[in-house]
Design a protein around this motif. Structure first.
Motif, PDB file in Angstrom:
ATOM      1  N   ILE A 177       0.836  -1.204   0.000  1.00 38.71           N
ATOM      2  CA  ILE A 177       0.000   0.000   0.000  1.00 38.71           C
ATOM      3  C   ILE A 177       0.865   1.247   0.000  1.00 38.71           C
ATOM      4  CG2 ILE A 177      -1.556   1.368   1.450  1.00 38.71           C
ATOM      5  CD1 ILE A 177      -2.935  -1.286   2.212  1.00 38.71           C
ATOM      6  N   LEU A 178       1.891   1.266   0.838  1.00 35.76           N
ATOM      7  CA  LEU A 178       2.782   2.433   0.877  1.00 35.76           C
ATOM      8  C   LEU A 178       3.502   2.631  -0.452  1.00 35.76           C
ATOM      9  CD1 LEU A 178       4.521   2.599   4.376  1.00 35.76           C
ATOM     10  CD2 LEU A 178       2.833   4.157   3.399  1.00 35.76           C
ATOM     11  N   GLU A 179       3.944   1.529  -1.037  1.00 32.00           N
ATOM     12  CA  GLU A 179       4.647   1.631  -2.319  1.00 32.00           C
ATOM     13  C   GLU A 179       3.720   2.131  -3.416  1.00 32.00           C
ATOM     14  OE1 GLU A 179       7.186  -1.164  -5.467  1.00 32.00           O
ATOM     15  OE2 GLU A 179       6.432  -2.016  -3.587  1.00 32.00           O
ATOM     16  N   ALA A 180       2.515   1.558  -3.482  1.00 30.34           N
ATOM     17  CA  ALA A 180       1.577   1.951  -4.533  1.00 30.34           C
ATOM     18  C   ALA A 180       1.140   3.402  -4.368  1.00 30.34           C
ATOM     19  CB  ALA A 180       0.361   1.031  -4.519  1.00 30.34           C
ATOM     20  N   SER A 181       0.855   3.813  -3.144  1.00 31.46           N
ATOM     21  CA  SER A 181       0.429   5.196  -2.918  1.00 31.46           C
ATOM     22  C   SER A 181       1.562   6.180  -3.172  1.00 31.46           C
ATOM     23  CB  SER A 181      -0.121   5.365  -1.501  1.00 31.46           C
ATOM     24  OG  SER A 181       0.868   5.047  -0.531  1.00 31.46           O
ATOM     25  N   GLY A 182       2.804   5.773  -2.864  1.00 32.17           N
ATOM     26  CA  GLY A 182       3.953   6.649  -3.077  1.00 32.17           C
ATOM     27  C   GLY A 182       4.207   6.973  -4.525  1.00 32.17           C
ATOM     28  N   LEU A 193      -9.087  12.017 -12.128  1.00 38.78           N
ATOM     29  CA  LEU A 193     -10.334  11.424 -12.607  1.00 38.78           C
ATOM     30  C   LEU A 193     -10.242   9.902 -12.567  1.00 38.78           C
ATOM     31  CD1 LEU A 193     -11.253  13.701 -15.663  1.00 38.78           C
ATOM     32  CD2 LEU A 193     -11.812  13.990 -13.242  1.00 38.78           C
ATOM     33  N   GLY A 194      -9.030   9.392 -12.808  1.00 41.62           N
ATOM     34  CA  GLY A 194      -8.824   7.949 -12.722  1.00 41.62           C
ATOM     35  C   GLY A 194      -9.018   7.420 -11.313  1.00 41.62           C
ATOM     36  N   PHE A 195      -8.680   8.226 -10.309  1.00 49.14           N
ATOM     37  CA  PHE A 195      -8.915   7.822  -8.927  1.00 49.14           C
ATOM     38  C   PHE A 195     -10.412   7.622  -8.677  1.00 49.14           C
ATOM     39  CE2 PHE A 195      -4.947  10.449  -7.574  1.00 49.14           C
ATOM     40  CZ  PHE A 195      -4.115   9.418  -7.960  1.00 49.14           C
ATOM     41  N   PHE A 196     -11.208   8.566  -9.199  1.00 51.28           N
ATOM     42  CA  PHE A 196     -12.656   8.441  -9.026  1.00 51.28           C
ATOM     43  C   PHE A 196     -13.163   7.162  -9.692  1.00 51.28           C
ATOM     44  CE2 PHE A 196     -12.454  13.167  -8.479  1.00 51.28           C
ATOM     45  CZ  PHE A 196     -13.056  13.224  -7.234  1.00 51.28           C
ATOM     46  N   ALA A 197     -12.713   6.929 -10.938  1.00 51.52           N
ATOM     47  CA  ALA A 197     -13.191   5.760 -11.673  1.00 51.52           C
ATOM     48  C   ALA A 197     -12.784   4.461 -10.987  1.00 51.52           C
ATOM     49  CB  ALA A 197     -12.660   5.792 -13.102  1.00 51.52           C
ATOM     50  N   ALA A 211      -8.748   4.029  -4.868  1.00 50.67           N
ATOM     51  CA  ALA A 211      -8.037   3.681  -6.101  1.00 50.67           C
ATOM     52  C   ALA A 211      -6.777   2.876  -5.801  1.00 50.67           C
ATOM     53  CB  ALA A 211      -7.680   4.948  -6.869  1.00 50.67           C
ATOM     54  N   VAL A 212      -6.038   3.269  -4.763  1.00 46.21           N
ATOM     55  CA  VAL A 212      -4.822   2.533  -4.402  1.00 46.21           C
ATOM     56  C   VAL A 212      -5.177   1.119  -3.970  1.00 46.21           C
ATOM     57  CG1 VAL A 212      -2.919   2.406  -2.755  1.00 46.21           C
ATOM     58  CG2 VAL A 212      -3.494   4.595  -3.814  1.00 46.21           C
ATOM     59  N   LEU A 213      -6.231   0.977  -3.173  1.00 44.96           N
ATOM     60  CA  LEU A 213      -6.649  -0.352  -2.732  1.00 44.96           C
ATOM     61  C   LEU A 213      -7.099  -1.195  -3.926  1.00 44.96           C
ATOM     62  CD1 LEU A 213      -8.664   0.658   0.465  1.00 44.96           C
ATOM     63  CD2 LEU A 213      -6.406  -0.430   0.392  1.00 44.96           C
ATOM     64  N   ALA A 214      -7.846  -0.573  -4.839  1.00 45.64           N
ATOM     65  CA  ALA A 214      -8.311  -1.306  -6.023  1.00 45.64           C
ATOM     66  C   ALA A 214      -7.143  -1.746  -6.886  1.00 45.64           C
ATOM     67  CB  ALA A 214      -9.268  -0.425  -6.826  1.00 45.64           C
ATOM     68  N   ASN A 257     -12.528  -1.777  -1.409  1.00 46.47           N
ATOM     69  CA  ASN A 257     -12.665  -0.436  -0.849  1.00 46.47           C
ATOM     70  C   ASN A 257     -14.139  -0.180  -0.595  1.00 46.47           C
ATOM     71  OD1 ASN A 257     -13.872   1.255  -3.189  1.00 46.47           O
ATOM     72  ND2 ASN A 257     -12.185   0.146  -4.164  1.00 46.47           N
ATOM     73  N   THR A 258     -14.468   0.938   0.001  1.00 50.19           N
ATOM     74  CA  THR A 258     -15.872   1.183   0.335  1.00 50.19           C
ATOM     75  C   THR A 258     -16.693   1.598  -0.863  1.00 50.19           C
ATOM     76  OG1 THR A 258     -15.574   3.533   0.876  1.00 50.19           O
ATOM     77  CG2 THR A 258     -15.143   1.932   2.627  1.00 50.19           C
ATOM     78  N   GLY A 259     -16.029   2.063  -1.933  1.00 48.03           N
ATOM     79  CA  GLY A 259     -16.753   2.538  -3.095  1.00 48.03           C
ATOM     80  C   GLY A 259     -17.449   3.867  -2.870  1.00 48.03           C
ATOM     81  N   LYS A 260     -17.097   4.555  -1.787  1.00 50.28           N
ATOM     82  CA  LYS A 260     -17.756   5.817  -1.448  1.00 50.28           C
ATOM     83  C   LYS A 260     -16.741   6.950  -1.392  1.00 50.28           C
ATOM     84  CE  LYS A 260     -21.265   3.427   1.306  1.00 50.28           C
ATOM     85  NZ  LYS A 260     -21.896   3.283   2.637  1.00 50.28           N
ATOM     86  N   LEU A 261     -17.252   8.186  -1.497  1.00 55.27           N
ATOM     87  CA  LEU A 261     -16.408   9.373  -1.420  1.00 55.27           C
ATOM     88  C   LEU A 261     -16.440  10.003  -0.030  1.00 55.27           C
ATOM     89  CD1 LEU A 261     -17.177  11.054  -4.866  1.00 55.27           C
ATOM     90  CD2 LEU A 261     -15.246   9.590  -4.222  1.00 55.27           C
ATOM     91  N   ASN A 262     -17.207   9.428   0.859  1.00 56.86           N
ATOM     92  CA  ASN A 262     -17.263   9.893   2.238  1.00 56.86           C
ATOM     93  C   ASN A 262     -16.107   9.277   3.020  1.00 56.86           C
ATOM     94  OD1 ASN A 262     -17.813  10.555   4.873  1.00 56.86           O
ATOM     95  ND2 ASN A 262     -19.883   9.687   4.892  1.00 56.86           N
TER      96      ASN A 262
END
Length: 327
Positions: free
Chosen positions: A8-13, A31-35, A56-59, A65-70
């Motif tokens: 997770i740290l590597e992918a997010s970095g 926009l890709g993060f949203f998708a 997006a990082v988890l996907a 992931n929760t699939g939510k923006l909250n």
């Protein structure tokens, strides 16, 4: 238990420095993060995107992931971790605005700095960055864990990646239709999972954990039900009933024109006109002018009849496969 934190740290970095674009243009990476997080309907980079970045990082790692923006939706995600055991790569949820309100912020834990916590998150200063926040604002720490057996991870609605493809293919092979095998745990995949769990007396929660995976490994393909349109008609199927009514109305319209035989007879007469006259255009005009009401209404009626037949056939197939037995 496998740890996904380093990945997770590597992918997010890899996204550090990604920024919103000023003006009317929008950064396609954002926009890709949203998708990727299941929120592809968002088409701008001004909408708060901290939860979209985490999702997006988890996907990307085929983690749910929760699939939510909250941001606070992550308070119900993964495994809760005490502050004393929090590790880099854990998901951290902060309150924003009011402690008991709905607003929040979410990111990945990088480390602690005295009474502060360092988060790697999106929408931090309009970019992906490592930023410090007061520990007093932390609502919770959550960890991605491998909960299923045989080296598989637990999957739920909103998950993406190769693990979801594997799940979808298994469901299809077991005769639980869900559309395309696309690696997205969407509504149709969840419906298939719920049906499988119900058929096999599992907890019907839509979450594919150890028990569901293991049951799928040994399950036999679902038997097709021996059912036809008459069976469904007798059981009170709304779809069959409505299609029957549609065909009855269509028949009434055709009978009003003198019956199907008249339509065929007039069609043959119209065809004969095409063999007469001096030119193709003249023959076509003559046929249309002579019989256009019958040809138009009759042709539409035949198309409608066929359409209702297709509806009934699709309904029967749904009942046979078990995809939908209630309508």
């Amino acid at each position: 238990m496998a740890s996904f934190n380093p990945a997770i740290l590597e992918a997010s970095g890899a996204y550090l420095g990604t920024e919103e674009w000023p003006g009317a243009r929008h950064n396609p990476v954002v926009l890709g993060f949203f998708a990727a997080s299941g929120n592809g309907h968002v088409q701008d980079d001004e909408t708060p995107w901290c939860a979209a970045f985490v999702g997006a990082v988890l996907a990307e790692l085929a983690l749910p992931n929760t699939g939510k923006l909250n941001a606070r939706s992550y308070l119900d995600w993964g495994l809760p971790v005490p502050a004393s055991e929090a590790r880099p790569g854990d998901v951290v949820i902060l309150w924003r605005g009011q402690l008991n309100g709905w607003q929040g912020h979410v990111g990945f834990l990088v480390g602690f700095d005295g009474d502060g916590v360092i988060l790697r998150g999106g929408n931090q200063g309009n970019s992906v960055s490592d930023a410090r926040y007061p520990v007093s604002r932390v609502l919770g720490y959550r960890r991605a864990v491998q909960q299923a057996g045989n080296g598989r991870q637990s999957l739920r609605h909103g998950a993406r990646g190769q693990a979801v493809c594997e799940l979808q293919q298994m469901l299809v092979d077991l005769r639980y239709p869900l559309g395309h095998v696309d690696g997205l745990f969407g509504d149709r995949t969840r419906e298939a999972v719920l049906a499988f769990q119900a058929d096999n007396e599992l907890a019907v929660d839509g979450v594919v954990g150890r028990e569901t995976w293991e049951t799928m490994d040994s399950a036999e393909p679902r038997l097709e039900r021996d059912v036809d349109a008459q069976d469904l008609r007798e059981r009170g199927s709304r779809t069959i009933r409505d299609a029957d009514r549609g065909q009855a109305l269509t028949t009434t319209g055709i009978v009003g024109l003198g019956g199907l035989g008249v339509i065929i007879e007039r069609t043959e007469e119209a065809a004969a006109l095409f063999t007469q006259g001096s030119g193709l255009l003249d023959r076509a005009q003559a046929a249309v002018m002579a019989y256009w009401p019958i040809l138009l209404v009759g042709g539409a009626g035949l198309l409608l009849w066929r359409y209702f037949d297709q509806i009934k056939a699709a309904r029967v197939e749904d009942a046979r496969s078990g995809r939908n037995v209630s309508r």
